[in-house]
Design a protein around this motif. Structure first.
Motif, PDB file in Angstrom:
ATOM      1  N   GLY A  49       0.818  -1.202   0.000  1.00 57.31           N
ATOM      2  CA  GLY A  49       0.000   0.000   0.000  1.00 57.31           C
ATOM      3  C   GLY A  49       0.852   1.251   0.000  1.00 57.31           C
ATOM      4  N   GLN A  85       1.021   4.080  -2.880  1.00 56.54           N
ATOM      5  CA  GLN A  85       0.707   5.472  -2.566  1.00 56.54           C
ATOM      6  C   GLN A  85       1.871   6.389  -2.906  1.00 56.54           C
ATOM      7  OE1 GLN A  85      -1.815   6.551   0.685  1.00 56.54           O
ATOM      8  NE2 GLN A  85      -1.452   4.563   1.585  1.00 56.54           N
ATOM      9  N   LEU A 143      -6.309   3.192   1.006  1.00 53.87           N
ATOM     10  CA  LEU A 143      -5.073   3.967   0.978  1.00 53.87           C
ATOM     11  C   LEU A 143      -5.431   5.453   0.900  1.00 53.87           C
ATOM     12  CD1 LEU A 143      -3.309   1.788  -1.707  1.00 53.87           C
ATOM     13  CD2 LEU A 143      -3.198   1.547   0.761  1.00 53.87           C
ATOM     14  N   PRO A 144      -5.045   6.237   1.903  1.00 49.70           N
ATOM     15  CA  PRO A 144      -5.537   7.619   1.968  1.00 49.70           C
ATOM     16  C   PRO A 144      -5.171   8.463   0.750  1.00 49.70           C
ATOM     17  CG  PRO A 144      -3.886   7.175   3.663  1.00 49.70           C
ATOM     18  CD  PRO A 144      -4.241   5.875   3.063  1.00 49.70           C
ATOM     19  N   VAL A 145      -3.940   8.319   0.233  1.00 47.76           N
ATOM     20  CA  VAL A 145      -3.541   9.168  -0.896  1.00 47.76           C
ATOM     21  C   VAL A 145      -4.463   8.942  -2.077  1.00 47.76           C
ATOM     22  CG1 VAL A 145      -1.749   9.586  -2.590  1.00 47.76           C
ATOM     23  CG2 VAL A 145      -1.145   9.316  -0.195  1.00 47.76           C
ATOM     24  N   ILE A 146      -4.688   7.671  -2.408  1.00 46.14           N
ATOM     25  CA  ILE A 146      -5.518   7.342  -3.561  1.00 46.14           C
ATOM     26  C   ILE A 146      -6.962   7.741  -3.309  1.00 46.14           C
ATOM     27  CG2 ILE A 146      -6.382   5.404  -4.911  1.00 46.14           C
ATOM     28  CD1 ILE A 146      -3.642   4.181  -4.610  1.00 46.14           C
ATOM     29  N   THR A 204       2.025   6.863  -6.601  1.00 48.78           N
ATOM     30  CA  THR A 204       0.958   7.751  -7.066  1.00 48.78           C
ATOM     31  C   THR A 204       1.301   9.195  -6.762  1.00 48.78           C
ATOM     32  OG1 THR A 204      -0.507   5.990  -6.398  1.00 48.78           O
ATOM     33  CG2 THR A 204      -1.533   8.046  -7.057  1.00 48.78           C
ATOM     34  N   LEU A 205       1.736   9.412  -5.514  1.00 46.41           N
ATOM     35  CA  LEU A 205       2.078  10.766  -5.097  1.00 46.41           C
ATOM     36  C   LEU A 205       3.183  11.332  -5.986  1.00 46.41           C
ATOM     37  CD1 LEU A 205       0.708  12.230  -2.846  1.00 46.41           C
ATOM     38  CD2 LEU A 205       2.669  11.771  -1.382  1.00 46.41           C
TER      39      LEU A 205
END
Lengths: 410, 447
Positions: free
Chosen positions: A38, A42, B271-274, A45-46
């Motif tokens: 995860g 993330q 998942l917090p970002v997504i 993605t960021l």
């Protein structure tokens, strides 16, 4: 007994913390853990989003530099230099772009407020008519809804604009009602209170009387509860507002000067008017919105159990009483969420009036102002910010109201 | 005392005669339409209104209408009160194809026919790999269609990638049809014929490899055939009319589903970002009107893209419409995802399925099926919303209809073109909504 202990041991093993492995095995088990995966996803993605922003930003900076433009909101204080065909707040070409923004917002809000108000009223009526036991009425309402819903709004707006409102006769031969209201191919003219101050006298008086009447009524209600223990509401609600209005009119009348439109040459002078584009956009959007609202009203009404109708009949309610006291209060719960959505859409749809040249926000600010200043990024973000603000506000208010009318779960 | 025999004998009492006079049509009408004074007045009013509207509309559109005339003045001379359909008929070609060159319009027709024909094998249940037909329609057909509509010598003027995909698309279509014909003839399909060949190379997943072999061979053949063809190029600026409307609408409709699925899954992600990223995209796109998104695409994309990269207006609009409809679709799909009971997730977990397998095989099919009515409603609104591209100057059917009034022969002919495209949109949208109601009923029966 032995079985039980085996089971116990297995369970204990399962809940024991994972053994920390070393070397390659440790690395793969670390990589295979859900939390690691995860975090990696993330992080990637960021990183991707950041890279995208930097890339787009550098492109924008380069392109703006190449075109000799600057980024900033300083243009808002410079003179606009173009005229706007209709505005409710005072405006002339010597005013700033900030004023243009305000004019656009006010025009948008006036249009969408009227659409919301009349669309909700008509939509509720049509929605109830669709459930009529009279098949003719129900089918007519159904035809209205289906025809209106299945033709794009933009076509309807342009249809009303070109085929109906622009085809009205010129002012000299236009329609009039009692020398007060005029309808012609320039717009709809109606009397308006002259001067700001006198009108505020009227408004002030009304608010004052209304507040006083409301307080008196509340006191009377309290007294009634104290003396008789009867919690029934006083049936004076409408009377109170009526009396306040009449008193305010009597007081205000001395101060209000009405400006009445009158023919002067080829045009009408005096009073207030709304342009043809407003009329077309208003009628088309109200009709369109009312069809959507009618559908949510119907769905809400149909969600009520038949037993409720029958119970109301049993205790001798008339059809109208059943509707007012039994059905609508319950249906409201199912209607509010889609209705809120409908109102939001009404505000957003008002931007379509740009197609017929009604000076709303998109038209005056996004089209004309971008053409004049070239400040596309700033202007588009301001317009989008406005719409986001409005939709957040409406959904916040309606969520509050929604929470109040829903069944309370203990 | 009765005997047992008497007790057990069943003696039916004679059925009462139905009340024949209870509900005649007249009585039914009376009980529904004239059961009270108020209702009677309402009935009469509705009848009067309906008669007035229908009478007016029929007189205008049919009885007093002019069907053949050279220009609007002639129309007015023949029948000043009626509709002037002559102008619409004169411009019919323009309304359908925009400014597409007249002698090339067969390509548009062929493209539409191919798009429909691609999906026809879906109706045949005996054909293998039916889901591939739908996926290929979304993934491959656009390349074939784009080459057909754009034109140019095959393999020369189109880019290499485009050429490859167009050949693959053509090969796939040939394969579907050959397989279909073979299935109808009860013969083994091409894929089965290639099976021994594929089995020689690899033992695992031979079906897929045999499919790939057949497909590649057919793609090479059709690529070779197509390379002999050179179509005169037609610039995107000349596309228009109903053709363009359908391109934008179908592109937005097909793209909205995968975009919507991704955004909806992202929004429900732990998942917090997504989660926040998807939430931001969905809420921003839904809070603003489509027209501002279109303006943004047209004015801001050139600023944010590299200066040497030039997108035509159509691709800018397609980006905007896809983002917009995807955000709306995401909310529909989220509703569907929320309606799936927890047990389904747990069952999938028990089977040892991972996240993507759970979603693809268990959750999404159910969620999409649950949400069919809402998804169809979204499709209808996407179709209606495509008219907005006329505001930023794409010559879709709406702008073509408005342009008739600027033609020197038909100056001021506003109403009839608008009426015609209103009827067209009504037929399309009403048909879609009736189909969705039908579909919903059918799926309910199956459950």
């Amino acid at each position: 007994m032995a079985d039980y202990s085996t089971q116990q041991r297995v369970m204990n093993e399962a809940s024991a913390p994972p053994v920390r492995q070393r070397g390659w095995a440790g690395l793969t088990s670390f990589l295979n853990r859900d939390s690691t995966r995860g975090n990696v996803i993330q992080g990637l993605t960021l990183l991707f989003v950041l890279c995208l922003i930097v890339y787009l930003g550098s492109n924008a900076a380069y392109n703006l530099d190449r075109l000799g433009m600057m980024f900033g909101f300083d243009f808002l204080s410079s003179t606009s230099g173009f005229d706007i065909s209709w505005s409710l707040i005072p405006y002339d070409p010597s005013m700033t772009y900030w004023r243009v923004f305000m004019v656009g917002i006010v025009n948008t809000l006036v249009l969408s407020f009227n659409v919301i108000l009349f669309g909700t009223i008509i939509g509720t009526i049509v929605g109830i008519l669709r459930l009529s036991s009279n098949p003719l009425v129900a089918q007519l309402a159904r035809c209205y809804v289906e025809v209106v819903r299945n033709v794009p709004l933009l076509i309807q707006i342009i249809f009303w604009f070109t085929a109906v409102f622009s085809a009205l006769p010129p002012p000299r031969r236009g329609y009039m009602l009692g020398d007060l209201f005029f309808l012609n191919n320039r717009g709809f003219y109606f009397p308006s209170p002259q001067g700001d101050i006198s009108f505020f006298w009227f408004l002030g008086a009304f608010v004052l009387f209304a507040a006083a009447a409301w307080l008196l009524r509340r006191k009377a209600q309290q007294a009634r509860i104290n003396q008789t223990g009867n919690h029934k509401a006083l049936r004076t609600g409408w009377l109170v507002w009526g009396v306040a209005l009449v008193l305010a009119c009597v007081i205000g009348n001395g101060f209000i000067e009405w400006s009445v439109p009158a023919l002067d040459g080829f045009n009408l002078e005096g009073g207030q008017y709304v342009p043809v584009a407003f009329g077309a956009a208003f009628v088309a959007m109200t009709v369109y919105r009312s069809a959507a609202i009618a559908e949510s009203v119907r769905a809400g009404m149909e969600s009520i159990d038949r037993g409720q109708h029958e119970a109301a009949r049993t205790i001798g309610f008339s059809r109208f009483q059943t509707l007012r006291l039994i059905l609508i209060p319950q249906a409201i719960r199912a209607i509010i969420p889609p209705l809120a959505n409908s109102w939001l859409v009404a505000v957003k749809d008002s931007s379509l009036a740009v197609a017929i040249g009604f000076p709303e926000l998109v038209s005056v600010f996004m089209q004309t102002s971008i053409n004049q200043t070239g400040r596309a990024i700033e202007i588009i973000s301001m317009v989008m910010g406005f719409y986001i603000f409005v939709s957040l506000t409406i959904s916040y208010l309606l969520n509050k109201y929604n929470a109040r009318v829903q069944y309370k779960v203990m | 005392m009765n005997t047992d025999a008497q007790l057990k004998r069943f003696v039916p009492s004679p059925a009462r005669k139905p009340k024949s006079s209870d509900m005649t049509i007249l009585r039914w009408i009376r009980s529904r339409c004239f059961n009270s004074i108020g209702n009677s007045i309402l009935t009469v009013l509705v009848l009067g209104l309906a008669f007035y509207v229908i009478d007016y509309a029929l007189n205008w559109a049919v009885f007093d209408a002019v069907w053949h005339a050279a220009n609007r003045r002639e129309c007015m001379d023949i029948s000043p009160e009626g509709a002037c359909w002559a102008g619409v008929i004169d411009w019919f070609n323009g309304l359908m194809y925009g400014r597409y060159p007249h002698e090339e319009q067969w390509r548009v027709n062929l493209g539409v026919i191919l798009a429909v024909a691609w999906l026809l094998p879906l109706s045949c249940r005996s054909i293998a790999h039916r889901s591939l037909v739908l996926i290929s329609w979304v993934g491959l057909y656009p390349f074939l269609g784009a080459w057909l509509f754009l034109g140019g010598a095959f393999g020369v003027e189109t880019g290499l990638l485009h050429t490859v995909f167009t050949s693959l698309a053509a090969g796939f279509m040939v394969m579907i049809y050959l397989n279909w014909v073979l299935a109808l003839l009860n013969r083994p399909s091409l894929t089965d014929l290639a099976y021994p060949l594929a089995a020689r190379f690899t033992a695992r997943q031979t079906h897929i490899y045999s499919l790939l072999i057949v497909w590649l061979v057919l793609a090479v053949i059709s690529g070779a055939v197509l390379s002999q063809v050179a179509l005169p190029p037609v610039a995107i600026e000349r596309w228009g009319g109903l053709f363009l409307t359908l391109i934008i609408a179908s592109f937005a409709i097909t793209m909205s589903i995968p975009i919507g699925v991704l955004l909806a899954l992202g929004r429900r992600s732990k998942l917090p970002v997504i989660h926040w990223l998807c939430l931001l995209i969905i809420e921003l796109a839904r809070a603003v009107p489509l027209i501002t998104v279109l303006f943004m695409a047209v004015t801001l994309l050139p600023i944010f893209l590299p200066s040497d990269m030039e997108l035509n207006k159509l691709s800018q609009v397609l980006c905007a419409v896809c983002l917009f409809s995807g955000a709306y679709m995401a909310e529909n799909i989220r509703g569907g995802l929320q309606a799936i009971p927890r047990g389904q997730y747990e069952a999938a977990q028990t089977l040892g399925l991972g996240y993507w397998m759970t979603m693809l095989l268990i959750i999404l099919p159910q969620a999409l099926r649950l949400m069919i009515p809402n998804i169809m409603t979204s499709f209808i609104s996407i179709l209606k919303d495509t008219t907005l591209v006329s505001i930023i100057g794409l010559f879709d059917i709406m702008l073509m209809a408005r342009n008739i009034a600027n033609d020197k022969d038909w100056v001021g002919l506003h109403t009839e073109p608008l009426a015609m495209i209103s009827i067209l949109f009504f037929v399309l949208c009403y048909g879609m909504s009736q189909y969705s109601i039908n579909l919903e009923k059918r799926l309910k029966v199956n459950r």
